[in-house]
Design a protein around this motif. Structure first.
Motif, PDB file in Angstrom:
ATOM      1  N   TYR A  16      -6.062  -1.743  -4.933  1.00 25.31           N
ATOM      2  CA  TYR A  16      -4.626  -2.109  -4.699  1.00 25.31           C
ATOM      3  C   TYR A  16      -3.735  -0.703  -4.515  1.00 25.31           C
ATOM      4  N   LEU A  17      -4.205   0.299  -5.485  1.00 24.77           N
ATOM      5  CA  LEU A  17      -3.410   1.346  -5.384  1.00 24.77           C
ATOM      6  C   LEU A  17      -3.682   2.347  -4.359  1.00 24.77           C
ATOM      7  N   LEU A  18      -5.140   2.363  -3.987  1.00 24.47           N
ATOM      8  CA  LEU A  18      -5.616   2.985  -2.765  1.00 24.47           C
ATOM      9  C   LEU A  18      -4.845   2.573  -1.360  1.00 24.47           C
ATOM     10  N   THR A  19      -4.951   1.227  -1.532  1.00 24.73           N
ATOM     11  CA  THR A  19      -4.215   0.653  -0.238  1.00 24.73           C
ATOM     12  C   THR A  19      -2.648   0.728  -0.344  1.00 24.73           C
ATOM     13  N   GLY A  20      -1.924   0.691  -1.162  1.00 23.39           N
ATOM     14  CA  GLY A  20      -0.558   0.926  -1.306  1.00 23.39           C
ATOM     15  C   GLY A  20      -0.223   2.418  -0.862  1.00 23.39           C
ATOM     16  N   LEU A  21      -1.073   3.311  -1.394  1.00 26.02           N
ATOM     17  CA  LEU A  21      -1.137   4.851  -0.994  1.00 26.02           C
ATOM     18  C   LEU A  21      -1.248   5.124   0.415  1.00 26.02           C
ATOM     19  N   CYS A  22      -2.296   4.371   0.894  1.00 26.36           N
ATOM     20  CA  CYS A  22      -2.495   4.540   2.399  1.00 26.36           C
ATOM     21  C   CYS A  22      -1.497   3.732   3.326  1.00 26.36           C
ATOM     22  N   ALA A  23      -1.176   2.750   2.825  1.00 27.50           N
ATOM     23  CA  ALA A  23       0.009   2.085   3.675  1.00 27.50           C
ATOM     24  C   ALA A  23       1.341   2.797   3.619  1.00 27.50           C
ATOM     25  N   GLY A  24       1.618   3.317   2.442  1.00 32.78           N
ATOM     26  CA  GLY A  24       2.592   3.957   2.238  1.00 32.78           C
ATOM     27  C   GLY A  24       2.795   5.253   3.040  1.00 32.78           C
ATOM     28  N   VAL A  37      -2.554  -1.840   7.716  1.00 33.50           N
ATOM     29  CA  VAL A  37      -3.303  -1.184   6.749  1.00 33.50           C
ATOM     30  C   VAL A  37      -3.572  -2.178   5.708  1.00 33.50           C
ATOM     31  N   PHE A  38      -2.401  -2.908   5.267  1.00 30.54           N
ATOM     32  CA  PHE A  38      -2.642  -3.947   4.228  1.00 30.54           C
ATOM     33  C   PHE A  38      -3.579  -4.955   4.631  1.00 30.54           C
ATOM     34  N   LEU A  40      -6.139  -4.873   7.046  1.00 29.55           N
ATOM     35  CA  LEU A  40      -7.366  -4.633   7.019  1.00 29.55           C
ATOM     36  C   LEU A  40      -7.961  -4.363   5.930  1.00 29.55           C
ATOM     37  N   THR A  41      -7.172  -3.658   5.004  1.00 33.96           N
ATOM     38  CA  THR A  41      -7.936  -3.686   3.392  1.00 33.96           C
ATOM     39  C   THR A  41      -8.132  -4.989   2.855  1.00 33.96           C
ATOM     40  N   PHE A  42      -7.187  -5.884   2.981  1.00 30.81           N
ATOM     41  CA  PHE A  42      -7.310  -7.148   2.396  1.00 30.81           C
ATOM     42  C   PHE A  42      -8.317  -8.109   3.101  1.00 30.81           C
ATOM     43  N   GLY A  43      -8.593  -7.900   4.207  1.00 31.78           N
ATOM     44  CA  GLY A  43      -9.504  -8.610   5.061  1.00 31.78           C
ATOM     45  C   GLY A  43     -10.982  -7.958   4.743  1.00 31.78           C
ATOM     46  N   LEU A  44     -11.101  -6.680   4.719  1.00 28.69           N
ATOM     47  CA  LEU A  44     -12.419  -6.010   4.317  1.00 28.69           C
ATOM     48  C   LEU A  44     -12.776  -6.590   2.760  1.00 28.69           C
ATOM     49  N   PHE A  45     -11.750  -6.092   1.917  1.00 28.37           N
ATOM     50  CA  PHE A  45     -12.223  -6.159   0.355  1.00 28.37           C
ATOM     51  C   PHE A  45     -11.545  -7.311  -0.425  1.00 28.37           C
ATOM     52  N   GLY A  46     -10.915  -8.082   0.121  1.00 28.28           N
ATOM     53  CA  GLY A  46     -10.131  -9.134  -0.430  1.00 28.28           C
ATOM     54  C   GLY A  46     -10.563 -10.551  -0.130  1.00 28.28           C
ATOM     55  N   GLY A  47     -11.642 -10.627   0.798  1.00 32.18           N
ATOM     56  CA  GLY A  47     -12.342 -11.921   0.983  1.00 32.18           C
ATOM     57  C   GLY A  47     -11.648 -12.417   1.902  1.00 32.18           C
ATOM     58  N   GLY A  48     -11.225 -11.629   3.080  1.00 31.36           N
ATOM     59  CA  GLY A  48     -10.719 -12.477   4.429  1.00 31.36           C
ATOM     60  C   GLY A  48      -9.304 -12.290   4.490  1.00 31.36           C
ATOM     61  N   ILE A  49      -8.795 -12.554   5.725  1.00 31.08           N
ATOM     62  CA  ILE A  49      -7.448 -12.782   6.091  1.00 31.08           C
ATOM     63  C   ILE A  49      -7.205 -14.126   6.060  1.00 31.08           C
ATOM     64  N   ILE A  53      -2.538 -13.954   2.873  1.00 30.48           N
ATOM     65  CA  ILE A  53      -2.825 -12.621   3.067  1.00 30.48           C
ATOM     66  C   ILE A  53      -1.717 -11.897   3.934  1.00 30.48           C
ATOM     67  N   PHE A  54      -1.292 -12.625   5.133  1.00 29.40           N
ATOM     68  CA  PHE A  54      -0.360 -12.364   6.146  1.00 29.40           C
ATOM     69  C   PHE A  54       1.015 -12.098   5.283  1.00 29.40           C
ATOM     70  N   SER A  55       1.158 -13.069   4.478  1.00 26.80           N
ATOM     71  CA  SER A  55       2.591 -13.061   3.879  1.00 26.80           C
ATOM     72  C   SER A  55       2.733 -12.022   2.758  1.00 26.80           C
ATOM     73  N   LEU A  56       1.616 -11.781   2.091  1.00 28.66           N
ATOM     74  CA  LEU A  56       1.566 -10.636   1.166  1.00 28.66           C
ATOM     75  C   LEU A  56       1.847  -9.457   1.712  1.00 28.66           C
ATOM     76  N   SER A  57       1.297  -9.294   2.858  1.00 29.53           N
ATOM     77  CA  SER A  57       1.454  -7.834   3.487  1.00 29.53           C
ATOM     78  C   SER A  57       2.959  -7.809   3.926  1.00 29.53           C
ATOM     79  N   MET A  58       3.376  -8.915   4.486  1.00 34.64           N
ATOM     80  CA  MET A  58       4.946  -8.668   4.621  1.00 34.64           C
ATOM     81  C   MET A  58       5.753  -8.579   3.578  1.00 34.64           C
ATOM     82  N   ALA A  59       5.315  -8.965   2.587  1.00 34.86           N
ATOM     83  CA  ALA A  59       6.227  -8.599   1.215  1.00 34.86           C
ATOM     84  C   ALA A  59       6.137  -7.229   0.962  1.00 34.86           C
ATOM     85  N   CYS A  60       4.998  -6.789   1.195  1.00 30.47           N
ATOM     86  CA  CYS A  60       4.616  -5.327   0.868  1.00 30.47           C
ATOM     87  C   CYS A  60       5.410  -4.268   1.628  1.00 30.47           C
TER      88      CYS A  60
END
Length: 126
Positions: A16-24, A37-38, A40-49, A53-60
């Motif tokens: 999560y920290l690495l994803t946030g850093l890259c996205a930022g 970035v969110f 792609l990362t959540f899709g690859l490592f978070g069990g899929g999109i 996950i779309f709403s979490l990405s928007m919140a970030c």
């Protein structure tokens, strides 16, 4: 009480920290793109999109957009005059898109997003 977090939890937090850093970084550099970035990362490592996950990405992306607004040159008087019209249209479009999103399958949503990203990327290149 065990104060040392489980290995899986530590790896997840580091991801999560690495994803946030890259996205930022991407958002600060280009003013946009953090959502990609969110997703792609959540899709690859978070069990899929998923729709969650779309709403979490928007919140970030919301706080990252605020950072971009602060760090980029301020809008001019002319561009600020467009703001009310853009805001009204964006809110209307967001409500319409959110309503449609609830009615379509995630598979279709992912395809739509992929086409949009590819189209935007090609437009940027050419």
């Amino acid at each position: 009480m065990n104060i040392v977090p489980e290995r899986k939890t530590v790896h997840r937090v580091l991801l999560y920290l690495l994803t946030g850093l890259c996205a930022g970084f991407v958002n600060g550099l280009a003013g946009t793109g953090a959502g990609v970035v969110f997703l792609l990362t959540f899709g690859l490592f978070g069990g899929g999109i998923t729709k969650t996950i779309f709403s979490l990405s928007m919140a970030c992306v919301v706080p990252l957009s605020a950072v971009s607004l602060i760090t980029y040159p301020p809008p001019t008087r002319e561009t600020l005059s467009m703001l009310p019209w853009l805001f009204i249209a964006a809110v209307s479009g967001g409500l319409c898109g959110g309503w449609i999103q609830r009615k379509i399958q995630v598979k279709i949503l992912k395809w739509m997003f992929a086409v949009l990203v590819i189209w935007a990327g090609l437009r940027m290149l050419f």
